[in-house]
Design a protein around this motif. Structure first.
Motif, PDB file in Angstrom:
ATOM      1  N   ASP A 252      17.337   5.329 -15.228  1.00 20.64           N
ATOM      2  CA  ASP A 252      17.956   5.154 -16.497  1.00 20.64           C
ATOM      3  C   ASP A 252      18.589   6.756 -17.020  1.00 20.64           C
ATOM      4  O   ASP A 252      18.238   7.437 -16.467  1.00 20.64           O
ATOM      5  CB  ASP A 252      16.912   4.696 -17.631  1.00 20.64           C
TER       6      ASP A 252
ATOM      7  N   ARG B  14      22.402  -1.428 -16.072  1.00 17.14           N
ATOM      8  CA  ARG B  14      21.750  -2.351 -15.069  1.00 17.14           C
ATOM      9  C   ARG B  14      21.830  -1.809 -13.701  1.00 17.14           C
ATOM     10  O   ARG B  14      20.824  -1.949 -12.978  1.00 17.14           O
ATOM     11  CB  ARG B  14      22.311  -3.521 -15.315  1.00 17.14           C
TER      12      ARG B  14
ATOM     13  N   ALA C   6      21.179 -14.003 -14.241  1.00 17.85           N
ATOM     14  CA  ALA C   6      21.457 -12.673 -14.710  1.00 17.85           C
ATOM     15  C   ALA C   6      20.132 -12.186 -15.331  1.00 17.85           C
ATOM     16  O   ALA C   6      19.595 -11.184 -15.175  1.00 17.85           O
ATOM     17  CB  ALA C   6      22.623 -12.312 -15.464  1.00 17.85           C
TER      18      ALA C   6
ATOM     19  N   VAL D 160      10.007   0.437  -7.519  1.00 16.49           N
ATOM     20  CA  VAL D 160      11.198   0.713  -6.873  1.00 16.49           C
ATOM     21  C   VAL D 160      11.065   1.943  -6.009  1.00 16.49           C
ATOM     22  O   VAL D 160      10.874   2.789  -6.618  1.00 16.49           O
ATOM     23  CB  VAL D 160      12.417   0.605  -7.461  1.00 16.49           C
TER      24      VAL D 160
ATOM     25  N   MET E 186       9.365   0.175 -14.876  1.00 13.36           N
ATOM     26  CA  MET E 186      10.223  -1.055 -15.277  1.00 13.36           C
ATOM     27  C   MET E 186       9.328  -2.187 -15.463  1.00 13.36           C
ATOM     28  O   MET E 186       8.316  -2.321 -14.888  1.00 13.36           O
ATOM     29  CB  MET E 186      11.286  -1.209 -13.946  1.00 13.36           C
TER      30      MET E 186
ATOM     31  N   TRP F  22      19.194   0.646 -13.828  1.00  9.96           N
ATOM     32  CA  TRP F  22      17.551  -0.029 -13.722  1.00  9.96           C
ATOM     33  C   TRP F  22      17.221  -0.779 -12.554  1.00  9.96           C
ATOM     34  O   TRP F  22      16.210  -0.611 -11.849  1.00  9.96           O
ATOM     35  CB  TRP F  22      17.964  -1.217 -14.726  1.00  9.96           C
ATOM     36  N   ASP F  23      18.303  -1.318 -11.594  1.00 12.14           N
ATOM     37  CA  ASP F  23      17.926  -1.930 -10.576  1.00 12.14           C
ATOM     38  C   ASP F  23      17.254  -1.083  -9.273  1.00 12.14           C
ATOM     39  O   ASP F  23      16.531  -1.322  -8.655  1.00 12.14           O
ATOM     40  CB  ASP F  23      19.208  -2.506  -9.940  1.00 12.14           C
ATOM     41  N   ALA F  24      17.292   0.451  -9.825  1.00  9.13           N
ATOM     42  CA  ALA F  24      16.723   1.232  -8.826  1.00  9.13           C
ATOM     43  C   ALA F  24      15.505   2.116  -9.717  1.00  9.13           C
ATOM     44  O   ALA F  24      15.163   3.025  -9.069  1.00  9.13           O
ATOM     45  CB  ALA F  24      17.865   2.378  -8.194  1.00  9.13           C
ATOM     46  N   GLY F  25      15.223   1.412 -10.475  1.00  4.88           N
ATOM     47  CA  GLY F  25      14.264   1.963 -11.380  1.00  4.88           C
ATOM     48  C   GLY F  25      14.512   3.423 -12.037  1.00  4.88           C
ATOM     49  O   GLY F  25      13.801   4.414 -12.151  1.00  4.88           O
TER      50      GLY F  25
ATOM     51  N   THR G 286      16.680 -12.371 -13.273  1.00  5.32           N
ATOM     52  CA  THR G 286      16.605 -11.142 -12.220  1.00  5.32           C
ATOM     53  C   THR G 286      16.542  -9.662 -12.797  1.00  5.32           C
ATOM     54  O   THR G 286      16.542  -8.858 -12.010  1.00  5.32           O
ATOM     55  CB  THR G 286      17.721 -11.389 -11.262  1.00  5.32           C
ATOM     56  N   VAL G 287      16.792  -9.569 -14.082  1.00  3.09           N
ATOM     57  CA  VAL G 287      17.051  -8.307 -14.521  1.00  3.09           C
ATOM     58  C   VAL G 287      15.601  -7.446 -14.524  1.00  3.09           C
ATOM     59  O   VAL G 287      14.635  -7.848 -14.989  1.00  3.09           O
ATOM     60  CB  VAL G 287      17.662  -8.207 -15.986  1.00  3.09           C
ATOM     61  N   LYS G 288      15.799  -6.314 -14.087  1.00  2.00           N
ATOM     62  CA  LYS G 288      14.934  -5.251 -14.437  1.00  2.00           C
ATOM     63  C   LYS G 288      15.230  -4.392 -15.220  1.00  2.00           C
ATOM     64  O   LYS G 288      16.155  -3.915 -15.608  1.00  2.00           O
ATOM     65  CB  LYS G 288      14.888  -4.270 -13.006  1.00  2.00           C
ATOM     66  N   PHE G 289      14.144  -3.868 -16.186  1.00  2.53           N
ATOM     67  CA  PHE G 289      14.498  -3.127 -17.267  1.00  2.53           C
ATOM     68  C   PHE G 289      13.279  -2.260 -17.619  1.00  2.53           C
ATOM     69  O   PHE G 289      12.253  -2.512 -17.470  1.00  2.53           O
ATOM     70  CB  PHE G 289      14.669  -4.020 -18.557  1.00  2.53           C
ATOM     71  N   PRO G 290      13.527  -1.078 -18.399  1.00  9.15           N
ATOM     72  CA  PRO G 290      12.618  -0.060 -18.487  1.00  9.15           C
ATOM     73  C   PRO G 290      11.841  -0.486 -19.740  1.00  9.15           C
ATOM     74  O   PRO G 290      12.121  -1.253 -20.754  1.00  9.15           O
ATOM     75  CB  PRO G 290      13.283   1.194 -18.807  1.00  9.15           C
TER      76      PRO G 290
ATOM     77  N   LYS H 127      21.148   1.904 -27.324  1.00 12.43           N
ATOM     78  CA  LYS H 127      20.195   0.952 -27.366  1.00 12.43           C
ATOM     79  C   LYS H 127      19.781   0.961 -29.074  1.00 12.43           C
ATOM     80  O   LYS H 127      19.035  -0.101 -29.219  1.00 12.43           O
ATOM     81  CB  LYS H 127      18.845   1.641 -26.761  1.00 12.43           C
TER      82      LYS H 127
ATOM     83  N   LEU I  82      19.015  -7.578 -23.763  1.00 13.24           N
ATOM     84  CA  LEU I  82      19.329  -8.283 -22.559  1.00 13.24           C
ATOM     85  C   LEU I  82      20.343  -9.276 -22.749  1.00 13.24           C
ATOM     86  O   LEU I  82      20.654 -10.047 -21.786  1.00 13.24           O
ATOM     87  CB  LEU I  82      18.015  -8.408 -21.969  1.00 13.24           C
TER      88      LEU I  82
ATOM     89  N   ALA J 147      23.535  -2.473 -22.323  1.00 15.91           N
ATOM     90  CA  ALA J 147      22.750  -2.468 -20.955  1.00 15.91           C
ATOM     91  C   ALA J 147      23.475  -2.835 -19.635  1.00 15.91           C
ATOM     92  O   ALA J 147      23.085  -2.545 -18.769  1.00 15.91           O
ATOM     93  CB  ALA J 147      21.825  -3.715 -21.383  1.00 15.91           C
TER      94      ALA J 147
END
Lengths: 608, 608
Positions: free
Chosen positions: A477, A469, B448, B542, B549, A472-475, B451-455, A501, B463, A465
Motif C-alpha cells: 500500500d 487494489r 470483486a 502474501v 492484510m 493490496w493484492d500483493a500485500g 475477493t478483495v484483500k485490504f489493509p 481514504k 470497498l 481504493a
C-alpha cells in the motif's frame, strides 16, 4: 520574488544553533506579557500552504522547515509537532534538547496541552494565525488541563524577531477573461446570490486563492502560488470590499475591478468588521482566522458558520480554464519530455545528481517562455531518497543517481493558463524483477482510476481504493492520498474535493481537476509514483445506461517508463489504455520537441 | 410469538380508514395537555428495528407499516415522512388527506418543523422514544421556527390507543457458552475495563442486542430478533444492573447470571439513574433515549457522550460464534437449495405465487428443526415486484411468477448458532440478453468484493465501489448499500460497520460479519440481487507483502443461477471464483439434501 527565477533553491535553510537564543528571547517576551505558554502554528494570517518569509514564524523559532507543523512553548519545556513525513527531518533540523519532537496527527498541540500544561497556566495564542475551529480545540484542551487560553494582541514572535522581513508587496495583476473564462462581475454576482440564499448579508473571504478567483486577480506574494495576500468582504448586493496594501495595486488593476470593488487599506478591515453590526455574516470556521469571528461577535454581527462560498465554484473549472489547463499541460509535457530524454541518456552514466536533474528540468520549463514559477519545489529523489514521499533535495542531501537505480521526479509549473503537477519514475539502467512488479502494480492502479466511470454524487473517497487494489493484492500500500484538487493558475493543492481514504464528503463535480498519483515506497531502497492530472467530465452516454455518469480526462502528457512495465501483468484493457495514452503523448508532443527527443519519444511510447 | 411459527404473515396490516378517528383522538389529547403539535417517530423505547405490537405507535396512527419513518401532527395539518423505498407504499397505506407524505431523508420531521411549525407553537415529544441526538435536531428546528419543543410525561398516543397490546413478556433464556464462545463474566469484565479507560464509573446500555450479547441472554420480545427488551447499567467494577420485567426471568436465568448481575424491576431504572449523582456516566447520544441523559443531568451525574461500548466488541465475533455461523449457513444453505430446486421445477410452469414460494421456503427452514424465527420477512418478488427493493408480499400484492420472468428471494433464518441472510435471483424459463448482461454485472461486482484483500484500518465505504464498478461501466447503479453488519443470533442488521457510500468511519475488523449484496433494479420489469454473508478474516500472508492484510470468507452456501450468467463477460479470475464457489456449495450440501435436489445441484453448480 525574482520573476526570472531560479524558482527553487537547494540551500539548507535551517540552523539549529539559532533555536536557543530565539527560544530564550520568546520566553522573556512571554514573561513580560504574563504568559506561561504560547502556541506557534505553521500557518500565517492567510492560512496558505506556502508562506511569505515574514510568515515563517515556526521555522524561525524551531528551525523546522516542513510544510505543516506546530510548536508549543512553556516556561520549562517546549515541543514541536510534525507528521509522519517529517519524523526524520525534524531530528536533523531542530535542537531536540529544546524542542521535543512529537506527533502532529495522533497528538498535536491540543493533545499535548491537555496533558502537559501546568494547572493554572495562561497559554497565549495569536488569533490571527489560528482558525476558529483550531482555537476551539486548543481552548478545550487548555480547560481540561485546568489552564486558560489567552488571545494575544500582537504576535510575541514578531516582537523578538528583529530582522523579520517586511510582508510582501508584489504587484497584483488582472487575470484576463481569455484565461479566467468568466468575468469577476459574474463571479461576484453569483457568489452574492449564494450568500443571500444562505441567509447572509455578507461573507468574509480570507483564503487567498478564493479572493484571487473571485476578483480575477493574480499576484506574487507567496512562493509557488500567484497569490495577493489580502482579505475581502463579499456583500450580498454583489459589491466587494478588498483590504489590500495599496502598493500592490495599480491603475490597471483598479480599472479591471470597476466600481463595485472597493479597494481599502488593510487597517480598515477591522473597522469594516465592526460595521457589520446587526448583519448576518458568513464565515468559514475552518479557514478564517479566529480573530475575525471574535471581532464580528464582539461587534454584534450574527455569525453563520459555513464553508467559504468561493471554494466549490472555484474548484469547478469552466471550459476556458480547462482549455487553458490542457494547453499548459501540452507545453509542460514537452518540457518534461525533453528532460526525460536527457535524463534517460545521462542518468545511466551514473554521475547525474538530484540537484542537477531538478535544475535542468526547471531550465526546460523556463525555456517555454511562459513559466511564472514552479508550482512547488521539485521532489527529485534518487534511489532511497525516492522513498521519502515529500523529499526536498538540498546541497547536503544531494545524491547521485547510480546505475540501475530508480529516480523519481515530482514537479510542476505555474503558467498563466494553468497549473501542472506530474510525477515520473525512471530506471537508470536495468530494473530488478521486483521493481518492475511494483511499478506495474502502481501503473495498474493509476489506470484503474483514470478509466473509472462513476455516477453523480460520488466522492473521491469512494474511488480511492481502485488505485490501491493491485498493490493490496500483493500485500502492499502507500501512505498518502491518491489525489488532491489542483487550482487554475492558483495553488497546486486545493479543496474541497479529494481522492483519498479520508471521508471527504464533497462529491466530484464536472470541471474539477485532481491528481491521480498512486505510489509505492520501499524505505531505504526506492520510490515509485506515477502522477497525471485528471479533469472530471460529464461522461459520454452509455448505450442502455440509465444514470448520468462522469469520468476523468487525463490532461498530463509525458511518457511512462516502459522499461519498468511488466507487460504480462497488464490486462488487455490496461495495455490498450497504455498504448492509447502513449500514442496521444507521441502525436501531441512530437511536433514540439527537438529531433533527439522526438526519436527517443518514438521508442519511449512504442506499443507494448 | 408462537415458537412454531408461522413466522411470516401475508395480511394487509394497514387500514387507512382508522387514520381519521385516531388522529382526532390524538389532537384532542394534545389540546388537553396544552400542546400544539406532536412528533411520532417509528422507534420505540429501545430503538430496535423490529418493534413489538405495543411499540407500533406510528403504524397505529398513520397506517404506515414501513420499517422507518415519522409523523408530525399539528392542529390543522399533519405529515408522514418516509424514505425512497416507501414513496409508493405510503400512498396506498395512509389517508393522504390527513397525512401529507413527505421526504424522510431530504427533509425529515425536523426540516418540516422548521418551515411549517406555527410561531409560538408548543410541540410535544416523548423523550423515551427519541435519542438525545434526535431531540437536539428537533429542538434546533423548533427554535428556528420560533416554536418550543416540550418533553411530555407519558406518550399521548398511549392515552388514546385503548386496545394497545401490553408490552411483551417472553421468557428470556441463557445463550450457552458453546454458542457464545465467551462467558458473560468475561464480557462484563472487559466492557467494564473500557468504561474505566474512558473515564467512566458506569455506562447506560439501552440497545437490546448490546444487552443480549453482554449477558449471554436471548429472548422473544420482538419479531425476527431474539431480544429481551430491558435496560442495563454496566458498572466499572464489572457488575451489571439489569432492569427487566420479572416475568421474563427464570431461576435458570438467574443462576446463569450469577451474583454480579443485579436483576431489578423496570420501575427501579429511573431511581437508579438518580443514584448516579456525582458519577461519570457513559451514554450514547445516538442510540439512548433522550429521557435517560435528561434524567442523569438532572440528577447531577457527569455525562460522557460516547458510542455504546458494547457495539464494537459484539460486532467482532469470536471463533466459536464464527464456527456457529458457518454451521448455521450450511444448514440454511441446504434448506435454501431444496427450495431453489423445487422452484426451478415449479416456477417455469407459470403458476407459482410469491406467497407460495415464501411459505415453501419457510417450510424447508423449519424442517431443519433448528429454526427459531425468520431473521426478517422474506422478500419474495416476481417480475416487477423484484424491482421493489424492500418489497413485502401481502395477499393483495401477491403475484404469480410467469414463465420467462425473474424471481428474487431475499430471506434468512434465526438459528441459535447463527443468523443468516441470503438473496438469490432465478429465471423461470429463458432470460433475455439484457437480463443476462445485468445479472452478470451484479455477479462481477459481488465477486470483486468477495475477493478483495485490504489493509488494516480500511472502512467498508472504501470497498463499496468495487461492487458497483461493473454496473457503472454500463451506466447503471443501485440505490442501496452493498453490505450491512449481521449479528450472531441477534439482529440481521447491526453496526457499527457498513459497506456503502455512506462515510461510516468504523474500519472493518476481523470477525465482523457483513452482507455482500449488490443488485440491479429495472422499475416495472425485474430486480436482481446476489447476496452472501462474508466474514472479515486476517488475510494469509502474501509472499513479499509488507502490510497486515485482511480478506473476506464467504459463508453463505447456495447455487447462483447459471442460466443468468453470460460467461464471456467474466474474466478468468471471476470464472475460477464462480466454479470454486459452486464446487464448495456442491461438496458441502450434496450430503444434506434429497436425491432430486442432489441431481439438480450437480447441474446447477457445473463448471462454466
Amino acid at each position: 520574488m525574482d520573476k526570472n527565477g531560479p524558482f527553487q533553491t537547494y540551500d539548507d535553510r535551517s540552523d539549529a544553533a539559532q533555536c536557543e537564543p530565539r527560544l530564550t528571547a520568546l520566553r522573556a517576551e512571554l514573561a513580560k506579557r504574563g504568559l506561561d505558554g504560547f502556541v506557534v502554528p505553521h500557518s500565517d494570517e492567510y492560512q496558505s500552504e506556502y508562506l511569505p518569509e515574514s510568515g515563517e514564524r515556526l521555522a524561525w523559532l524551531t528551525a523546522f522547515t516542513g510544510s505543516a507543523g506546530a510548536a508549543v512553548v512553556f516556561k520549562d519545556k517546549a515541543a514541536v509537532f510534525v507528521d509522519g513525513r517529517y519524523t526524520l527531518q525534524i531530528k536533523q533540523q531542530t535542537d531536540t534538547k529544546l524542542f521535543e519532537p512529537r506527533d502532529l496527527v495522533a497528538e498535536g498541540a491540543a493533545g499535548w496541552i491537555e496533558t502537559a500544561a501546568p494547572k493554572g497556566a495562561r497559554i497565549g495564542y495569536d488569533p490571527w494565525v489560528h482558525t476558529a475551529a483550531g482555537v476551539e480545540g486548543l481552548r478545550l484542551a487548555a480547560e481540561r488541563a485546568g489552564a486558560t487560553l489567552v488571545a494575544v494582541d500582537g504576535n510575541p514572535i514578531d516582537a523578538v524577531w528583529h530582522d523579520r522581513p517586511a510582508p510582501p508587496t508584489a504587484k497584483a495583476i488582472p487575470h484576463p477573461m481569455n484565461l479566467a473564462g468568466e468575468s469577476a462581475e459574474s463571479k461576484r454576482t453569483r457568489i452574492a446570490e449564494d450568500v443571500k440564499k444562505a441567509g447572509g448579508d455578507a461573507a468574509v473571504i480570507t483564503l487567498s486563492d478564493s479572493i484571487a478567483w473571485l476578483l480575477n486577480m493574480r499576484g506574487g506574494d507567496t512562493p509557488h502560488t500567484p497569490f495577493v495576500l489580502s482579505y475581502a468582504i463579499q456583500n450580498a448586493d454583489g459589491s466587494t470590499d478588498l483590504f489590500v496594501d495599496e502598493r500592490k495595486t495599480s491603475p490597471e488593476l483598479l480599472k479591471h475591478f470597476g466600481n463595485a470593488v472597493h479597494v481599502r487599506k488593510p487597517e480598515d478591515f477591522v473597522p469594516a468588521l465592526d460595521a457589520l453590526k446587526g448583519k448576518t455574516v458568513l464565515i468559514d470556521p475552518n479557514t478564517a482566522p479566529a480573530a475575525i469571528s471574535d471581532r464580528l461577535t464582539k461587534a454584534g454581527a450574527k455569525l453563520k458558520r459555513a464553508a467559504d462560498p468561493v471554494q466549490l465554484p472555484k474548484a469547478c473549472k469552466n471550459p476556458v480554464e480547462i482549455e487553458g489547463s490542457r494547453k499548459a499541460h501540452v507545453r509542460d509535457g514537452a518540457a518534461l519530455t525533453k528532460f526525460l530524454c536527457w535524463a534517460a541518456r545521462e542518468a545511466p552514466k551514473g554521475h547525474l545528481t538530484e540537484i542537477e536533474a531538478a535544475k535542468t528540468l526547471e531550465g526546460y520549463r523556463k525555456a517555454t517562455g511562459a513559466l511564472t514559477d514552479l508550482s512547488f519545489d521539485s521532489i527529485s529523489g534518487a534511489g532511497s531518497n525516492g522513498a521519502v514521499v515529500h523529499y526536498r533535495v538540498t546541497n547536503s542531501t544531494n545524491r547521485t543517481i547510480h546505475k540501475d537505480e530508480m529516480f523519481l521526479i515530482d514537479s510542476g509549473g505555474q503558467y498563466p493558463d494553468g497549473t501542472t503537477d506530474v510525477t515520473r519514475t525512471m530506471i537508470a539502467g536495468t530494473p530488478t524483477a521486483e521493481m518492475k512488479d511494483r511499478f506495474t502494480r502502481v501503473l495498474k492502479g493509476h489506470i484503474a482510476l483514470a478509466t473509472v466511470k462513476f455516477p453523480e454524487g460520488t466522492t473521491g473517497a469512494a474511488l480511492d481504493a481502485f488505485a490501491r487494489r493491485p498493490l493490496w493484492d500483493a500485500g502492499l500500500d502507500y501512505d498518502h492520498g491518491t489525489g488532491h484538487g489542483v487550482g487554475s493558475y492558483l495553488s497546486v493543492h486545493e479543496g474541497p474535493q479529494n481522492i483519498s481514504k479520508r471521508p471527504v464528503l464533497q462529491p466530484l463535480k464536472p470541471g474539477m481537476i485532481c491528481s491521480n498519483e498512486p505510489g509505492y515506497y520501499k524505505t531505504g531502497e526506492y520510490g515509485i509514483r506515477i502522477e497525471n492530472l485528471i479533469v472530471v467530465t460529464e461522461g459520454k452516454d452509455v448505450i442502455g445506461g440509465e444514470r448520468k455518469m462522469m469520468e476523468f480526462e487525463t490532461i498530463t502528457l509525458a511518457p511512462i517508463d516502459l522499461n519498468l512495465v511488466e507487460v504480462k501483468l497488464l490486462s488487455d484493457e490496461e495495455r490498450v489504455w497504455l498504448n492509447q495514452y502513449h500514442a496521444r503523448v507521441r502525436e501531441t508532443l512530437s511536433p514540439l520537441v527537438d529531433d533527439e527527443t522526438r526519436d527517443w519519444l518514438e521508442t519511449a511510447t512504442r506499443n507494448v
